[in-house]
Design a protein around this motif. Structure first.
Motif, PDB file in Angstrom:
ATOM      1  N   THR A  56       0.820  -1.210   0.000  1.00 50.40           N
ATOM      2  CA  THR A  56       0.000   0.000   0.000  1.00 50.40           C
ATOM      3  C   THR A  56       0.855   1.261   0.000  1.00 50.40           C
ATOM      4  N   ARG A  57       0.272   2.352  -0.486  1.00 54.04           N
ATOM      5  CA  ARG A  57       0.947   3.651  -0.529  1.00 54.04           C
ATOM      6  C   ARG A  57      -0.116   4.734  -0.714  1.00 54.04           C
ATOM      7  N   PRO A  58       0.169   5.979  -0.302  1.00 56.95           N
ATOM      8  CA  PRO A  58      -0.786   7.061  -0.524  1.00 56.95           C
ATOM      9  C   PRO A  58      -0.753   7.512  -1.978  1.00 56.95           C
ATOM     10  N   SER A  59      -1.841   8.023  -2.476  1.00 59.53           N
ATOM     11  CA  SER A  59      -1.860   8.587  -3.824  1.00 59.53           C
ATOM     12  C   SER A  59      -1.204   9.963  -3.798  1.00 59.53           C
ATOM     13  N   LYS A  78      -2.112  16.866 -15.182  1.00 63.22           N
ATOM     14  CA  LYS A  78      -3.340  17.643 -14.982  1.00 63.22           C
ATOM     15  C   LYS A  78      -4.560  16.730 -14.915  1.00 63.22           C
ATOM     16  N   LYS A  79      -4.585  15.728 -15.790  1.00 58.22           N
ATOM     17  CA  LYS A  79      -5.694  14.777 -15.806  1.00 58.22           C
ATOM     18  C   LYS A  79      -5.754  14.005 -14.497  1.00 58.22           C
ATOM     19  N   LEU A  80      -4.586  13.569 -14.015  1.00 54.58           N
ATOM     20  CA  LEU A  80      -4.532  12.802 -12.774  1.00 54.58           C
ATOM     21  C   LEU A  80      -5.010  13.642 -11.588  1.00 54.58           C
ATOM     22  N   LEU A  81      -4.588  14.895 -11.521  1.00 60.29           N
ATOM     23  CA  LEU A  81      -4.988  15.754 -10.410  1.00 60.29           C
ATOM     24  C   LEU A  81      -6.499  15.940 -10.369  1.00 60.29           C
ATOM     25  N   LEU A 125      -0.898   6.690 -13.673  1.00 61.22           N
ATOM     26  CA  LEU A 125      -1.142   8.103 -13.910  1.00 61.22           C
ATOM     27  C   LEU A 125      -2.631   8.379 -14.124  1.00 61.22           C
ATOM     28  N   SER A 126      -3.429   7.388 -13.857  1.00 62.80           N
ATOM     29  CA  SER A 126      -4.875   7.519 -13.984  1.00 62.80           C
ATOM     30  C   SER A 126      -5.524   6.556 -13.003  1.00 62.80           C
ATOM     31  N   ILE A 127      -6.670   6.957 -12.476  1.00 61.78           N
ATOM     32  CA  ILE A 127      -7.407   6.045 -11.596  1.00 61.78           C
ATOM     33  C   ILE A 127      -8.641   5.507 -12.295  1.00 61.78           C
ATOM     34  N   GLU A 128      -8.680   5.657 -13.624  1.00 62.02           N
ATOM     35  CA  GLU A 128      -9.753   5.070 -14.398  1.00 62.02           C
ATOM     36  C   GLU A 128      -9.619   3.547 -14.382  1.00 62.02           C
ATOM     37  N   SER A 129     -10.718   2.860 -14.462  1.00 66.42           N
ATOM     38  CA  SER A 129     -10.728   1.408 -14.413  1.00 66.42           C
ATOM     39  C   SER A 129      -9.892   0.818 -15.547  1.00 66.42           C
ATOM     40  N   ASN A 130      -9.002  -0.122 -15.182  1.00 68.14           N
ATOM     41  CA  ASN A 130      -8.174  -0.865 -16.137  1.00 68.14           C
ATOM     42  C   ASN A 130      -7.222   0.008 -16.957  1.00 68.14           C
ATOM     43  N   SER A 131      -6.867   1.162 -16.422  1.00 60.98           N
ATOM     44  CA  SER A 131      -5.854   1.990 -17.083  1.00 60.98           C
ATOM     45  C   SER A 131      -4.511   1.272 -17.052  1.00 60.98           C
ATOM     46  N   ASP A 132      -3.713   1.435 -18.117  1.00 62.98           N
ATOM     47  CA  ASP A 132      -2.385   0.821 -18.142  1.00 62.98           C
ATOM     48  C   ASP A 132      -1.292   1.886 -18.271  1.00 62.98           C
TER      49      ASP A 132
END
Length: 332
Positions: free
Chosen positions: A199-202, A319-322, A283-290
């Motif tokens: 585990t780690r913080p985002s 910017k997208k990730l933030l 770099l994304s928290i979208e489902s199944n991002s690679d």
């Protein structure tokens, strides 16, 4: 941690050690000393990617480095500064050099504090940039800076900054444990077999946490916010280690696997194979991002030598990730 944070920490430690005797110069030299260990990043200009990764936070972040170089820097500064006490200068440099890797040990990459031993301390409880750690610390440092060097208020402000920052670091360990138990409980409730959880913080906070889960032939990646009201969802990522079976005898690949502590997957794309270091997430928290933070293209020369090239990241990715993080922190 980022350079600003290390400068603030170094300045505050320098002030605590020698501020009453030399005033703001203690902060100045503390800030300089606080940045010295990170000069190891210059290795990337002179060597290959794998070697640079191995060097990063190695010798310059060790107790040995602090012990060896503190008296050298202390002696050098005493040659041209009016204050000539070499012992005091050396003490300042030792603590500023030493607290740098201590702070870095709380990050995901960690530090090789006991170099040349290959033990790497990585508590993975704070992101490399965390405003809640840095900004209050900076405010109290600035308040101390504008007080007279013998003033009690100066010492008070600096001490409060050090206490608050240290207290926050300890709090991150508590939050890490709490998030770990949430991930562990979710896996149990969903009847998912696993061998290890990491585990780690985002980015930029300690409210939203990420987890890598070793589930055999694949990894699971999940996110949990302390503001969540729904169950944790895990996305599946095949390890695809079979794609590099014919390359496993290569020493450079073995070193990359060792660097990742086994938390890696292989992606196959049109332009080749990619080594994904899962320890630093996506770099994304979208489902199944690679879109992994640290992804390296594996290339083989005509002579059969492997090389690893890190894929470039742009401002658009950050910017997208933030934007996604701000939404996800508020709960699922």
């Amino acid at each position: 941690m980022d350079s600003l944070t290390q400068i603030v920490l170094g300045a505050a430690v320098g002030e605590a050690i020698l501020g009453k005797k030399i005033g703001n110069k203690a902060m100045l030299y503390g800030a300089i000393a606080g940045t010295i260990p990170d000069l190891d990043v210059l290795a990337s200009n002179f060597t290959d990617t794998v070697t640079a990764l191995e060097i990063h936070r190695g010798f310059t972040h060790s107790i040995l480095f602090s012990i060896l170089f503190a008296p050298i820097f202390g002696w050098l500064v005493s040659r041209f500064e009016k204050y000539k006490n070499v012992k005091d200068w050396s003490w300042l440099f030792f603590w500023c050099l030493f607290t740098h890797p201590l702070l870095d040990a709380f990050t995901t990459w960690g530090t090789q504090l006991f170099w040349p031993l290959e033990i790497r301390l990585a508590f993975k409880s704070i992101f490399v940039i965390d405003p809640l750690y840095t900004l209050p610390f900076l405010v109290f440092l600035l308040l101390a800076m504008f007080q007279k060097r013998t003033s009690r208020r100066r010492s008070f402000f600096n001490t409060v900054g050090l206490i608050l920052s240290t207290g926050y670091l300890l709090l991150t360990l508590v939050l890490k444990f709490a998030s770990f138990k949430k991930f562990e409980g979710a896996l149990t409730e969903q009847n998912i077999s696993f061998s290890e959880i990491d585990t780690r913080p985002s980015a930029l906070n300690t409210v939203l946490w990420n987890a890598n889960v070793d589930a055999g032939d694949y990894f699971l990646i999940g996110n949990y916010s302390f503001l969540d009201t729904k169950p944790i969802r895990f996305d599946k990522y095949p390890k695809n280690h079979h794609l590099i079976e014919d390359l496993l005898s290569d020493k450079k690949l073995q070193r990359m696997i060792a660097i990742s502590k086994g938390w890696y997957s292989i992606s196959k794309k049109e332009d080749g194979l990619f080594f994904n270091d899962l320890r630093f997430g996506l770099l994304s928290i979208e489902s199944n991002s690679d879109d992994f933070v640290f992804q390296y293209k594996i290339e083989k020369s005509a002579t059969g030598e492997l090389s690893f090239t890190e894929t470039e990241k742009g401002r658009r990715d950050a910017k997208k990730l933030l934007t996604q993080l701000w939404t996800r922190i508020q709960g699922n």
